[in-house]
Motif scaffolding. Structure first.
Motif, PDB file in Angstrom:
ATOM      1  N   VAL A 220       0.837  -1.206   0.000  1.00  0.00           N
ATOM      2  CA  VAL A 220       0.000   0.000   0.000  1.00  0.00           C
ATOM      3  C   VAL A 220       0.869   1.252   0.000  1.00  0.00           C
ATOM      4  O   VAL A 220       0.615   2.210  -0.741  1.00  0.00           O
ATOM      5  N   PHE A 221       1.919   1.229   0.823  1.00  0.00           N
ATOM      6  CA  PHE A 221       2.796   2.401   0.917  1.00  0.00           C
ATOM      7  C   PHE A 221       3.442   2.732  -0.427  1.00  0.00           C
ATOM      8  O   PHE A 221       3.421   3.885  -0.874  1.00  0.00           O
ATOM      9  N   TYR A 222       4.022   1.734  -1.082  1.00  0.00           N
ATOM     10  CA  TYR A 222       4.748   2.010  -2.315  1.00  0.00           C
ATOM     11  C   TYR A 222       3.826   2.336  -3.487  1.00  0.00           C
ATOM     12  O   TYR A 222       4.211   3.090  -4.389  1.00  0.00           O
ATOM     13  N   VAL A 223       2.613   1.815  -3.483  1.00  0.00           N
ATOM     14  CA  VAL A 223       1.659   2.203  -4.532  1.00  0.00           C
ATOM     15  C   VAL A 223       1.356   3.698  -4.421  1.00  0.00           C
ATOM     16  O   VAL A 223       1.393   4.442  -5.413  1.00  0.00           O
ATOM     17  N   ILE A 224       1.062   4.154  -3.199  1.00  0.00           N
ATOM     18  CA  ILE A 224       0.763   5.576  -2.991  1.00  0.00           C
ATOM     19  C   ILE A 224       2.006   6.425  -3.232  1.00  0.00           C
ATOM     20  O   ILE A 224       1.954   7.469  -3.896  1.00  0.00           O
ATOM     21  N   PHE A 225       3.134   5.991  -2.698  1.00  0.00           N
ATOM     22  CA  PHE A 225       4.376   6.748  -2.802  1.00  0.00           C
ATOM     23  C   PHE A 225       4.812   6.917  -4.248  1.00  0.00           C
ATOM     24  O   PHE A 225       5.099   8.042  -4.712  1.00  0.00           O
ATOM     25  N   VAL A 226       4.854   5.839  -4.995  1.00  0.00           N
ATOM     26  CA  VAL A 226       5.307   5.896  -6.388  1.00  0.00           C
ATOM     27  C   VAL A 226       4.324   6.672  -7.254  1.00  0.00           C
ATOM     28  O   VAL A 226       4.725   7.529  -8.052  1.00  0.00           O
ATOM     29  N   ALA A 227       3.032   6.399  -7.097  1.00  0.00           N
ATOM     30  CA  ALA A 227       2.038   7.084  -7.923  1.00  0.00           C
ATOM     31  C   ALA A 227       2.063   8.591  -7.685  1.00  0.00           C
ATOM     32  O   ALA A 227       2.083   9.386  -8.633  1.00  0.00           O
ATOM     33  N   ALA A 228       2.067   9.003  -6.407  1.00  0.00           N
ATOM     34  CA  ALA A 228       2.079  10.433  -6.097  1.00  0.00           C
ATOM     35  C   ALA A 228       3.376  11.096  -6.543  1.00  0.00           C
ATOM     36  O   ALA A 228       3.369  12.217  -7.068  1.00  0.00           O
ATOM     37  N   SER A 229       4.507  10.409  -6.345  1.00  0.00           N
ATOM     38  CA  SER A 229       5.802  10.995  -6.714  1.00  0.00           C
ATOM     39  C   SER A 229       5.932  11.170  -8.223  1.00  0.00           C
ATOM     40  O   SER A 229       6.342  12.239  -8.695  1.00  0.00           O
ATOM     41  N   VAL A 230       5.595  10.132  -8.985  1.00  0.00           N
ATOM     42  CA  VAL A 230       5.705  10.225 -10.443  1.00  0.00           C
ATOM     43  C   VAL A 230       4.762  11.284 -10.978  1.00  0.00           C
ATOM     44  O   VAL A 230       5.130  12.103 -11.829  1.00  0.00           O
ATOM     45  N   TRP A 231       3.548  11.317 -10.465  1.00  0.00           N
ATOM     46  CA  TRP A 231       2.588  12.311 -10.945  1.00  0.00           C
ATOM     47  C   TRP A 231       3.053  13.721 -10.615  1.00  0.00           C
ATOM     48  O   TRP A 231       2.909  14.636 -11.427  1.00  0.00           O
ATOM     49  N   HIS A 232       3.646  13.906  -9.432  1.00  0.00           N
ATOM     50  CA  HIS A 232       4.133  15.231  -9.047  1.00  0.00           C
ATOM     51  C   HIS A 232       5.318  15.655  -9.909  1.00  0.00           C
ATOM     52  O   HIS A 232       5.390  16.813 -10.339  1.00  0.00           O
ATOM     53  N   PHE A 233       6.238  14.739 -10.178  1.00  0.00           N
ATOM     54  CA  PHE A 233       7.389  15.061 -11.008  1.00  0.00           C
ATOM     55  C   PHE A 233       6.961  15.396 -12.432  1.00  0.00           C
ATOM     56  O   PHE A 233       7.384  16.407 -12.999  1.00  0.00           O
ATOM     57  N   VAL A 234       6.135  14.542 -13.021  1.00  0.00           N
ATOM     58  CA  VAL A 234       5.719  14.768 -14.403  1.00  0.00           C
ATOM     59  C   VAL A 234       4.880  16.035 -14.505  1.00  0.00           C
ATOM     60  O   VAL A 234       5.080  16.860 -15.413  1.00  0.00           O
ATOM     61  N   GLY A 235       3.945  16.215 -13.576  1.00  0.00           N
ATOM     62  CA  GLY A 235       3.126  17.425 -13.593  1.00  0.00           C
ATOM     63  C   GLY A 235       3.947  18.678 -13.366  1.00  0.00           C
ATOM     64  O   GLY A 235       3.677  19.725 -13.967  1.00  0.00           O
ATOM     65  N   GLY A 284      -1.096  10.736 -19.062  1.00  0.00           N
ATOM     66  CA  GLY A 284      -0.731   9.452 -19.658  1.00  0.00           C
ATOM     67  C   GLY A 284       0.704   9.091 -19.384  1.00  0.00           C
ATOM     68  O   GLY A 284       1.021   7.935 -19.052  1.00  0.00           O
ATOM     69  N   ILE A 285       1.607  10.083 -19.517  1.00  0.00           N
ATOM     70  CA  ILE A 285       3.018   9.839 -19.211  1.00  0.00           C
ATOM     71  C   ILE A 285       3.191   9.467 -17.746  1.00  0.00           C
ATOM     72  O   ILE A 285       3.942   8.541 -17.398  1.00  0.00           O
ATOM     73  N   ALA A 286       2.476  10.173 -16.853  1.00  0.00           N
ATOM     74  CA  ALA A 286       2.565   9.872 -15.423  1.00  0.00           C
ATOM     75  C   ALA A 286       2.049   8.464 -15.132  1.00  0.00           C
ATOM     76  O   ALA A 286       2.641   7.729 -14.333  1.00  0.00           O
ATOM     77  N   ALA A 287       0.953   8.077 -15.775  1.00  0.00           N
ATOM     78  CA  ALA A 287       0.382   6.746 -15.539  1.00  0.00           C
ATOM     79  C   ALA A 287       1.317   5.647 -16.025  1.00  0.00           C
ATOM     80  O   ALA A 287       1.524   4.638 -15.335  1.00  0.00           O
ATOM     81  N   VAL A 288       1.924   5.852 -17.198  1.00  0.00           N
ATOM     82  CA  VAL A 288       2.854   4.859 -17.726  1.00  0.00           C
ATOM     83  C   VAL A 288       4.093   4.764 -16.838  1.00  0.00           C
ATOM     84  O   VAL A 288       4.580   3.661 -16.527  1.00  0.00           O
ATOM     85  N   GLY A 289       4.615   5.918 -16.432  1.00  0.00           N
ATOM     86  CA  GLY A 289       5.798   5.921 -15.575  1.00  0.00           C
ATOM     87  C   GLY A 289       5.551   5.238 -14.242  1.00  0.00           C
ATOM     88  O   GLY A 289       6.371   4.437 -13.776  1.00  0.00           O
ATOM     89  N   ALA A 290       4.414   5.538 -13.613  1.00  0.00           N
ATOM     90  CA  ALA A 290       4.099   4.920 -12.328  1.00  0.00           C
ATOM     91  C   ALA A 290       3.886   3.413 -12.477  1.00  0.00           C
ATOM     92  O   ALA A 290       4.345   2.622 -11.645  1.00  0.00           O
ATOM     93  N   SER A 291       3.200   3.015 -13.545  1.00  0.00           N
ATOM     94  CA  SER A 291       2.952   1.585 -13.771  1.00  0.00           C
ATOM     95  C   SER A 291       4.257   0.836 -14.003  1.00  0.00           C
ATOM     96  O   SER A 291       4.449  -0.280 -13.488  1.00  0.00           O
ATOM     97  N   LEU A 292       5.171   1.451 -14.778  1.00  0.00           N
ATOM     98  CA  LEU A 292       6.462   0.823 -15.042  1.00  0.00           C
ATOM     99  C   LEU A 292       7.267   0.665 -13.760  1.00  0.00           C
ATOM    100  O   LEU A 292       7.876  -0.377 -13.499  1.00  0.00           O
ATOM    101  N   TRP A 293       7.275   1.709 -12.956  1.00  0.00           N
ATOM    102  CA  TRP A 293       8.033   1.668 -11.705  1.00  0.00           C
ATOM    103  C   TRP A 293       7.460   0.616 -10.761  1.00  0.00           C
ATOM    104  O   TRP A 293       8.197  -0.177 -10.149  1.00  0.00           O
TER     105      TRP A 293
END
Length: 329
Positions: A220-235, A284-293
């Motif tokens: 749970v931690f890493y799903v939230i952490f990675v998704a929020a971090s990638v989205w924040h960086f890309v955004g 889309g880029i954020a979603a792909v990046g988070a999914s890959l990570w």
């Protein structure tokens, strides 16, 4: 019968809310109304003691918020380099090798790059702390400016113009990521130093061991952490490049009485179409990046299993001594 004078508390709430839509951002396509840039200035140019006119060249660059905005932007460069390197170590390489032990040497090869004495704090600690601090300072400065500009007199009116209720999604994601980064550092860097005097024994195997000990918590931690971090960086990078897709969402039906409407800032159909296109591309880029990570982090490292022997015993000691949450790990 003469009408009673309206009290300050009776100011139109909708007008107050609409005014908040003018919250300036690091990248803006419209003049800064709050600073008076939209309206021509009738003030004469300043004169030196000799009587010569001195043009206001670069005057805006000396404002605190401009300096802070620049610092907030450029403080993201070093962490971005680490972000890319960490993505390769913790996701791309494990996806290729499909093995935690086979991926470990690559992490050890790059570790001196960002964990050398002094470099780690220069690349990560100071830029991240500066990024967060400058963001908070900017919002306080702009909130005070809005309250002064719009004549907020009561506490309720000042609260409606405050920085939190109308914070952009980009900023909100950043404040979500900040404590998650703190927890990540606490478990993987601070605790090993406190327990063993260093983190040389901490690698992908240590993380895999943690997953095996507390799979629900860490997944749970890493799903939230990675998704929020990638989205924040890309955004964030999209914002710096002028693709503003994470700004404050306007209230439905708030065009009536909006100051933007009076100033002529209305979106044309082509602008709306371009905005939707940018939204899909960036997200889309954020979603792909988070999914890959997550595929490498959870799919490979998360399934690596517990360690063995003396190494596993040392990892158990470190996880159990993590401050506050050690009993859960």
């Amino acid at each position: 019968m003469p009408s009673q004078p309206s009290k300050p508390e009776d100011i139109d709430t909708k007008s107050i809310i609409s005014m908040q839509e003018l919250d300036p951002s690091p990248v803006t396509d419209t003049p800064d109304v709050e600073s008076g840039d939209y309206f021509p200035s009738n003030e004469p140019l300043p004169q030196h003691e000799t009587g010569f006119l001195i043009p206001k060249l670069g005057l805006r660059g000396h404002r605190w918020d401009t300096w802070l905005t620049g610092f907030q932007k450029y403080s993201t460069y070093p962490p971005t380099a680490f972000f890319i390197l960490h993505l390769a170590n913790t996701s791309l390489i494990p996806l290729v090798t499909r093995s935690v032990p086979a991926s470990e040497p690559y992490l050890l090869l790059t570790r001196p790059v960002y964990q050398a004495p002094g470099i780690e704090h220069l690349v990560l600690t100071l830029p991240i702390l500066g990024h967060v601090a400058s963001g908070i300072a900017l919002r306080n400065i702009r909130a005070a400016r809005r309250a002064k500009l719009y004549g907020a007199e009561t506490r309720a009116q000042r609260d409606k113009l405050s920085w939190w209720p109308r914070m952009s999604l980009q900023a909100r994601s950043g404040y979500v990521v900040a404590p998650l980064i703190g927890l990540h550092v606490l478990v993987n860097r601070a605790t090993p130093v406190m327990v063993e005097g260093g983190s040389s024994g901490v690698g992908l195997g240590y993380v895999a061991h943690g997953f095996a000990r507390s799979p629900i918590f860490w997944n749970v931690f890493y799903v939230i952490f990675v998704a929020a971090s990638v989205w924040h960086f890309v955004g964030g990078w999209a914002t710096w490049m002028g693709w503003r897709v994470t700004t404050v969402r306007k209230e439905r039906g708030s065009q009536k009485g909006s100051l933007e409407g009076y100033l002529g800032y209305t979106e044309s159909p082509s602008q709306k179409k371009r905005q939707r296109k940018m939204w899909w591309i960036v997200n889309g880029i954020a979603a792909v990046g988070a999914s890959l990570w997550l595929a490498g982090a959870l799919g490979v490292i998360g399934r690596g299993g517990e360690g063995v022997g003396w190494e596993a015993k040392g990892w158990n000691d470190m996880y159990s001594q993590v401050p506050v949450i050690g009993d859960w790990l």
